[in-house]
Each structure stands twice: as C-alpha cells, then as structure tokens.
Design an enzyme around this catalytic site. Sequence first.
Site, PDB file in Angstrom:
ATOM      1  N   LYS C  82       0.840  -1.207   0.000  1.00 52.65           N
ATOM      2  CA  LYS C  82       0.000   0.000   0.000  1.00 52.65           C
ATOM      3  C   LYS C  82       0.870   1.250   0.000  1.00 52.65           C
ATOM      4  CE  LYS C  82      -2.439  -1.120   3.664  1.00 52.65           C
ATOM      5  NZ  LYS C  82      -2.004  -2.503   3.892  1.00 52.65           N
ATOM      6  N   CYS C 166     -12.551   2.461  16.681  1.00 53.14           N
ATOM      7  CA  CYS C 166     -11.251   1.869  16.395  1.00 53.14           C
ATOM      8  C   CYS C 166     -10.336   1.859  17.611  1.00 53.14           C
ATOM      9  CB  CYS C 166     -10.686   2.648  15.206  1.00 53.14           C
ATOM     10  SG  CYS C 166      -8.952   2.679  14.958  1.00 53.14           S
ATOM     11  N   MET C 167     -10.256   2.977  18.350  1.00 56.37           N
ATOM     12  CA  MET C 167      -9.271   3.089  19.416  1.00 56.37           C
ATOM     13  C   MET C 167      -9.865   3.378  20.795  1.00 56.37           C
ATOM     14  SD  MET C 167      -6.624   2.412  17.919  1.00 56.37           S
ATOM     15  CE  MET C 167      -5.842   2.434  19.521  1.00 56.37           C
ATOM     16  N   MET C 347      -7.461  -4.296  16.646  1.00 56.34           N
ATOM     17  CA  MET C 347      -8.915  -4.337  16.715  1.00 56.34           C
ATOM     18  C   MET C 347      -9.466  -5.556  17.460  1.00 56.34           C
ATOM     19  SD  MET C 347      -9.862  -1.549  15.641  1.00 56.34           S
ATOM     20  CE  MET C 347      -8.325  -0.782  16.063  1.00 56.34           C
ATOM     21  N   GLY C 384      -4.893   1.816  13.779  1.00 59.90           N
ATOM     22  CA  GLY C 384      -5.190   1.503  12.381  1.00 59.90           C
ATOM     23  C   GLY C 384      -5.136   2.702  11.471  1.00 59.90           C
ATOM     24  N   GLN C 385      -5.199   3.914  12.040  1.00 57.99           N
ATOM     25  CA  GLN C 385      -5.214   5.115  11.204  1.00 57.99           C
ATOM     26  C   GLN C 385      -3.940   5.929  11.424  1.00 57.99           C
ATOM     27  OE1 GLN C 385      -9.300   6.899  10.519  1.00 57.99           O
ATOM     28  NE2 GLN C 385      -9.558   6.147  12.595  1.00 57.99           N
TER      29      GLN C 385
END
Lengths: 297, 89, 799
Positions: C82, C166-167, C347, C384-385
Amino acid sequence: MPAAPKSSKRIESGFIAGGIIVLVAVSGYFVGLRQTNSAISMTRPVSVVRKHAQSAHAEVKDVPVAVRYIDQDWSAHGSNAQWRNSLVDFQQFPDAAPGQQAAVPLEVKMAALHARAARRAYDGAPPTVPHPITQDSSAACLACHGQGLQVKDRFASKISHPTFGGSCTQCHVPSGGAFTAADAPVLAAALTGNSFQGTEAPPNGPRAWPGAPPTIPHRTLMRSDCMSCHGPKGLFALRTPHPERQSCTQCHVPAAANDQRLFMPAPPLDAAKTTTATPAPASDPAPAPLAAPPPKP
Amino acid sequence: MRLTSGLIISVTRDDEAAGLRAVLSARDDVTPGEPEGRWLPAAIEAEDDARLRELHDWIASRPGVAFVDVVHVNFDDSTTPEPLLNPLP
Amino acid sequence: MIQRREFNRMTALAAAAAAAKARAQNAPAAPAASNDGIAWDKAPCRFCGTGCHVRVGVKNGRVVAIEGDQLAEVNKGLLCVKGYHVGLALYGKDRLTQPLLRRNGVLEPISWEEAVETISQKIMAAPEQFAIYGSGQWTIPEGYAANKFIKAGLSSNHIDPNARLCMASAVTGFLSVYGVDEPAGCYDDLDKCDVLILWGNNMAEMHPVLFSRVIDRRTRGERVTLIDIGTRRTRTSEFCDHYLEFRPHSDLAIMNGIAHLLIKKNAFDPKFVEKFCNFRQSPKDPAASPTAPLNGEAMSFDDYKAALEPYTPEHVEKLSGVPAEKIRMLGDLFADKKIRITSTWCMGFNQHSRGTNANRLCHGIHLLSGHFGRPGDAPTSLTGQPSACGTAREVGTMCQFLPGGLQILNEEHRHEAEHIWNVPQGRIHPKIGHHTMLMWERFCTPAEKGGDIRTIWVQVTNPGQTLPNLHRFFKAKAGQPDKFLIVSDVYRTATTELADLVLPSAMWVEKNGMFGNSERRTQQWFRMVRPPGEARDDAWQMIAVARRLHDLGHAGMKDKDGRFLFTFKNDKGEEVPVWEWPRYYDVNVDKALFEEYRLFSRHKHKDLAPYDEYVKARGLRWPVVQQADGSWRETKFRFSEFDDPYVKKGAEIQFYHSVTKDDKALIWFAPAEKAAEEPDAEFPFWLCTGRVLEHWHSGSLTRRIPQLHASMPHSYVEMHPEDAREKGFTNGETITVRTRRGGLRLPVWIDGRGHPPRGSLFIPFFDERLLCNDITLGDIDPVSKQPDYKKCAAAVARA
C-alpha cells in the site's frame, strides 16, 4: 566459498562432497518452506469440496467419463502456460559462457523494459506477481526466487534485496487477483480509472566517453543485488555481458541523487513553507504543567 | 570452468593488512600478495561465477576491509577434466 | 592443467599487485552525480497507524514515484504494497473537484461561496443540533481547528472521530490503568523482545512493516518467539511458533488464566507490584459518578487473588478452547523475568464489547509479572489510522476530551483550555457531547422522537460504510428532509450516497500536514502538488465557515478581546485573511495551529517540540523535552527512569499521572463474560469482520489503485472446508450470509487467505458493494462506547 574445506589436497572430491551437502541442505530447506505450518502440524485437513449433485448416491448413467487430472493438458491454462509439467524439463541450463557477448538491439531492449514496466506502477515500485501464489505462506516464494530459476523459457528472477526476505507478500501481490469468484466479471469491475503516470525506467546510463562503463541510471534502494536483473537469470535484454566480474559497483556507479545519499528537499511550492505564521491570541505565556519535575540535564 | 580474479583489497588502516593477509592465506582458494600500504593484492579462484561472488563477499565482510576491487579476471573454459592431485589407487 | 591454473592465478595476482601499487600512489576521484529532474520530499504514509516515512518524487507538478525513506527509524527504507502505491491514491479519475449540493435528489455543482453559506446557515439555525464527525485521518492541525471551532466557538461538545470505532477501548484502557493515554513503550520493543504475543493481531497483513521488522530479526539469526492468539488462522499464524485458537470473546478468560497461574505459583513480581501497583475492579454502581466506570473501585490484593481463584488452566480451557497446557506455557513465559515480552493488539481487543476490560487485563498481566518498563517488555496497542493517536487522542477531538489529554468534565481543565484559547470562562460546555454511536442514532431519529442532531459534518472518513448495523445507524437518515449531511471527501463513497452537500477536499501531499503514529511519534510534511479542480484543505473549509459565522454575528467566533478565533499573522505582523482561499497558503496555517496546540501538550507531559523541529526530523516521539544545550530530545520509554526525564531520580518506575495520585498503576480484575449475541440454532455461525493487506479500511482510496484492486478485486466470506462441505458450497460460489440485521450475498472462499475454524465466518469490510456492516451487530463497550465488529451470530445459505 567460505564453507570450502581448508588445506585438503583432495580439492575436487572435497568440492563434490561439499556440493552434495549444500545441495541436500538447500533442497531440504526449500522442501521445508513449501510446507506451511498448518500442513506440517496437520491441523487443517486437506479436502475437496464437491457439489451435492455429484455425490456418490446419485445414479450414474450415460455420464461421460471425466478426464483424469494427469491426462489433462494444463499447459494451455494460466499465466504459466509455457511451463511444462515434466520433471526432465526442470533441469537447470548452465549459465552462458562468460566473455563478451553480442550487443542486444535497442528495440529488443526496449521491449524487455516495456514488459518489465507493465508489472510496476512506476520505476522502483515492487513488481506485481504474474502467476498465482499460495495465500498461506510467503516463504514458498524463495524456493524459486531465492537464487533464481529457469524453467524452459521462463525465468524466475533472483530476489534483488535478500536482506528483506522475510515476508514477500507484504509488497508483492498477485496481478491476477488473489481469488476468483464465480461471478468475478461483475465483482472485479474497477471503480474507475487512475491517471497516475509513474517514472519510467531509464534505458541507458550515461558514459563518460565511448567505451567507458555506463553509470547506473536507476535508483538502487531495494535493488542491492544487481544480478537479480542483470545476471544470467535476469531479463534477457538486460543481462550483463560480463557476469564473471563479480563487483558491479566498482565500475558502474550510482548517482548520489538517486540513492538517498544526497537529500535535497523539494523547492517550496508555497510561500507558506518559508513564511511563518503566529497564532494571534497567544499573548499570555502557557500555564505551567502540573507537577512537572525539571528535565534531566 | 574455473574462474580466477585479481583483487585489490582496501583496508581501513595500514596495520590491518598484515593480519588480513594471514587470514586469507589460510584458504586454498585465496592467494594474497604483498601489501602496499592500505592495499592488499590477492588472487581468488572458484569454479563458477556464483561461488566467486560468494568468496568476494566473504572477503569484503572481513573486519577492517573497506573495499574489494576487481582488477583482473581470467576464465578457463577447458572441458578436459583436471586429474586429481592424488589419484585414487 | 595444473600449470595453467597456477599460471592463471599468478597472472591475476601480478595484475592485482601492480594495481595495488598504483592505487597506493593515487588520490581518489570524485564520484559522478546526476539528477533526473525529480524533486524529492519526505512525508509519512497516508495509510495505517504504523507511520512509515516515504520519499515522494514530484515532477511537473505530479507525484511520479514513491520510495521508502532510509532515514526513518520506523521503516528504515522499507514499505508495504500500500505504501509503495500511496501516490496513486491522488489520481483516481473520479476525484471530486467541485462542491455539490443535492437538489431534487441529484448532486449538482455549486460554488464554494454557496457551500460555505449553506453550512453557516444550517449552523446558525440550530448550533446545538450541529455535530462534527471527524477522523483519525485528519491531520493534527485540521483536527485542532475543528475541535476549537466547535468547543470554543459553538460551545458544543458534539464532536467525535471515527477513532471511536477503532481506538476508544485502548484509550479507556490506558486511562484507567495509567491515568494517561497512549503506550509507554514504542517500536524499539519489537527489536528487543524475546517473545512477541499478538493478541488477535494479524500483523503480517495489517502492520506489515512492523511485522517484517520482527521477522527480519530471524533472518539475521536472532531468536524471537512469536505467539499468535487469535480466533482465525492468518498469514501471521504461519510465521508464529505457537498458534492458540480461542473461542470468540474468551480472551479475558485466557488473561485471567495467566494471572491465576502467576499468583498460584507465586511467580508474579512482588517487588514491582508492591512498589508500583494498586488493584481495581468495576464499580458495583456504574452510575455513582460520571467517572466511576472508568476509574472503578479499589480492591485488596487478597480480593484480587480470590477473584482469580476460579480461572484454573482447566477452567480456562473449558471457556476458551485453548488447551490447559498452552495456558500453562503462557503462565511460565510471564513467570520468567529473564526474558522480555512484548504484547501487541489492535482491533481484536478494541472492537470488543468488553474492550476496555480486555485492554486492562493485558496491561495487568504485564504489570503483575513485572514485564514492564524495560526495552522489549511492554504492552503496546497499535492503531489503524495514520493519526488516530495524533489527532483523535492527543488533540482530543472526542466528545469527552479537550486537547492535550484534558477532560471536559474537569472544571480546572476547561478553564485552562479557555485561557489558552483566550475565550471567556464558561465558554466551554461542561457536559460531554454525543459519542459516535449516539450521534448517528440521534441523527437517524426524527426530531419529534428525540433526534436532537439535525446536521452532521463528516470529514476524512466514510461512516456510510464503516458504522456497524448500517440500516439503524446510517441508512435510516434517508427520507428525513430536515436532516442535513455534509461530507468533505476526495471521492464519492457510500457516505456521499446520502449526503446533501459534498465538499471536494485536498488530500495528503496536496496540503501541509502532521500525523501522530502508534508510538507517540509526531510527523510533519509540506504540500508538494496542487489539489485538482476546486478541491481545498479540510482545515480551510472549517476556518472559512467559522469566518462566515463571525461575519453573520455569531458571538462565539470571537475571543474575549473581540478577535476572530482563527487570526494569524505573517512575518511582518500583518493579519492574513486565510479564510480567503487564494490567501490560505500565504502563511503556514499548519504551523500556527500547531504552535497554539502545543501549549496544551505539557499538562499531561505529552510535550511537543516547536514545529520547525518536526520539519527536520522523520518524526519525534513525545514527550519531546528541551535539553540544557537547547536541543530537543524525544522519549522512547515512558515512565522508566533510564529514559523518561519526568521520572524522579531513583524512582526506577514512576506512573506520574496515576489515577490514585500515588505514582502507581492499576491492575484490574475483570471477569470473563459471554458475548452479546452468540451462535444458536437459527444463526449457528460466529461472524467476524476485518481488513486485508491490499485494502485500507473502506477502500475508497485503495480500490482506485489498479495494482491493489487487481490483487483483491472484491470481498468474500471465508469459511471452514468442512462447513462448506456440509452446506454443499463450492469455492467461489455466491452464498447468502444472514444475521438478525439483514442478509448479504457474496462469494465464499474456502482455504483462502485466512482459515476460520469450524462454525466461524470472516468477511473483509473494504468493498462498498458488499457492505458487511449491513449485518454486523455493533453492541458497544459500556466504558469506551466502542462497538464490537468481531462477533455476532450468522447463518449461511445458498444464494
């Protein structure tokens, strides 16, 4: 070879014995790689899923006999169509004899570069994989690409960055899709096109004078092993005419600008890069942090 | 096929050349020469290109070695097998 | 022959000797240099929370190449697939290039002036019914501008980021254990640990560069033991020494089992526990005070031991399906003080309806065993971000936070924020706002039935695909004309399907930016290319609306000296009207916003360096503390005396933001509980959702990158071959997956990328045509309010 036996007079037999040991070790290693952990520990049963309609209870009448797998002509299928599933063909051809070789015509070279570019978003991008891969384990990749392999007229190029050999699929993904569903044509439709135009591989490095060794025209990060592309298992038109000279970068120098050795920040696009702004209301000093001991000297 | 190369090994300090020479001379496939300051000449041989490269890399990875440069290459593509040094009885 | 060989060797040696002699007499020649006209600059990758640095090659105003940055400590020159293709994300042919307003059901182009006016009028009409739904992909200055705009400008706390999905459980985990958010350790632990435990963490696909950072140690001959504790066999499992498969939701039992063994065998670290730890459990009355669920109530060590009593290895085996001897193996590992253990999770713990407890227990076993505070000994959550830590957590763009870790519920904290923002005391609303799930539920509910949110402005995220149970939390908005959805994005997404106003945004290197990654590392980049068409920065959009409200007479847009909240001066001291787009880049607005935000960072010892330090660095890990010589030093290991300058001399370890105010961390007890929805006769399968290597989150960027799309063109459902055989499914056949929320048709992949055990399904969520969140449950954790995407009950049938 660092492992060669010392002060033995039977050099040849030593080499042969050593060669056999290495061969056994290497093939054992690759056999090991081909088996995934789950296959070794037998935690996942290997099974063939069939439709109910084909179950044994159905009465078989006037059904054409299926061709056995072994009798099928697999050579007509898939991206590895040129391969032959015949063991005798898997023998490795000796590398071409060293020495000056005929120059490759420019159009052949350009065609080779074009084929190479088709698998990359830009020069320097990790190439996509032109054949199906196993989803489980990336280590199996090294069975062919660890040292490079020739199968008939197909070449599996040698890994160009052996120090990053842990997780191949991290960067190299199959170009034909990891998985094909029954209604793939509908599902696989791309959202939209993409207008990105990447850098192209430069065809030649400049020479100081006719006959001087050309400089390396491309960046060399992740391409530390020149023989991956330019060796005997590399792309035909890109191979070196003198593989016996083992130290490529002695004569062919990379440009510092291509190599992250000379970090030149991009020229400012905006005045903002050089013009500072201050937040206007920050008139008072910041409140002291609570209970902050002084930083250590 | 047997390949022979002439190398110049650059060491980082003058006094390291002698020690390196001793290490290299312990091997059959390396013949070191007399050091010239920080530069030690040597001949290496191997039966194919890949092994020659390995040997080259091995020398380059010795402590104190800065560069290994190739100045001479010779390949012998004679197909006649060499007699064993000590023929079997 | 011998002679010939000898001759060859002598010839070679003679040539070498001659050359060496000549070489010894010559000076070195200067190397040649060339430049192919590409300008290179640094930027952090746009995708995950790892925070790799890339070098971006720009030629003729376009990104033409990407390279791993060798100066970056995070990735040391390597990227994942990616990252190598991140530059292509800018060039999808359907980039949004002008503002679009929905008229008679159709999105029609309008001018920016009209767009800004429309938003301003909606806010003016009902400021308290306006909410901002932000993102862990916001840059730090963007999130800061939005946070200041709504909290200081509109006196409203209805702002929450997608990081809630997410967090949030990691945040409540850190807060309730250490009293301050974010990991004490960093990625250096991955280089030093002897054992790496991956708790439901498919690192090989989700954080590939971190994974190869560990795997490459093996290539170098180092020994590192990898243990995968998960509910499905993945690519990661194939690299691991041990794979422990547990029944979904039973991870709490496993961690209790480890703690049980440490106590039973007297193998915990009594010195560490006595000096640095207190014990806690969930309060009997969670409604006692607003902070009760987070801070819990004290328990004695004896009570703690008694609570763990039932979690024998055999009992844990019964609950989790993990063999008792494997639980003992984990217990023995934690009992061994000589080895260093790092735990990572993402996650698996967080998207868990007991996510806060899962986080607490993992910190707990590290604290109890003393596997904490040495390099390689750390419990570390991954994000994740790219800026979940930087923007969502540190800037505090959540409904209960202010910047720098300050809390809305704390009056002193509010006053401190009001002081820095130079607004009158009492400007900040004392009640916490609506968290994500509540915000969307109220937005989807008609006003007369209590739907108190009328307008939501979404930036840099795609809730129409990523919220759970979409029918209830998103799609119910359709057909409610008084609800107004504003979406700032770069492409059309599942969210713009229901948007009333769509704003085209600049992305990544089309704007200045800063991110904060999983290991407290703050990163900076400059804009390198211009955005397409009329696309503009998200921060500009927010400031332009703020200015319009100011001009319309909204009192909140002025500070207590009557100045506009976003007033910036240039080098000459002149005010620059940055709300006029052509003037926006006359000054570095990012720098100005960051320097103001920086004032908040010292309160919780999250000290940030001046902006210019980040320009020079490949990111710095906070606290970044100035040294006597004026230089700025980052901190790798927080709370440890040898590295953290805020730890008292001689303290060894000091949790200086301790909940109990005695410099001690909290070891929690939490019981293993059943999931909200478990498989039954009607819905006999577990359904889990997640990501794949090739696609990043909702796929709006990666599905427009040809190489990534070609590799993973559509979603699928994974199932066990035996289950497929029983149902009569063949590989690739389209089947229907049904839950109590709805059904979804998609192809089945047997023995594919991942291998779920019998009775388990897995669907990736990247494909907007096969929306798995139509059928997920979204049961939320009571403390963090984060929904569970990893388990609900499902049934399968031939389509």
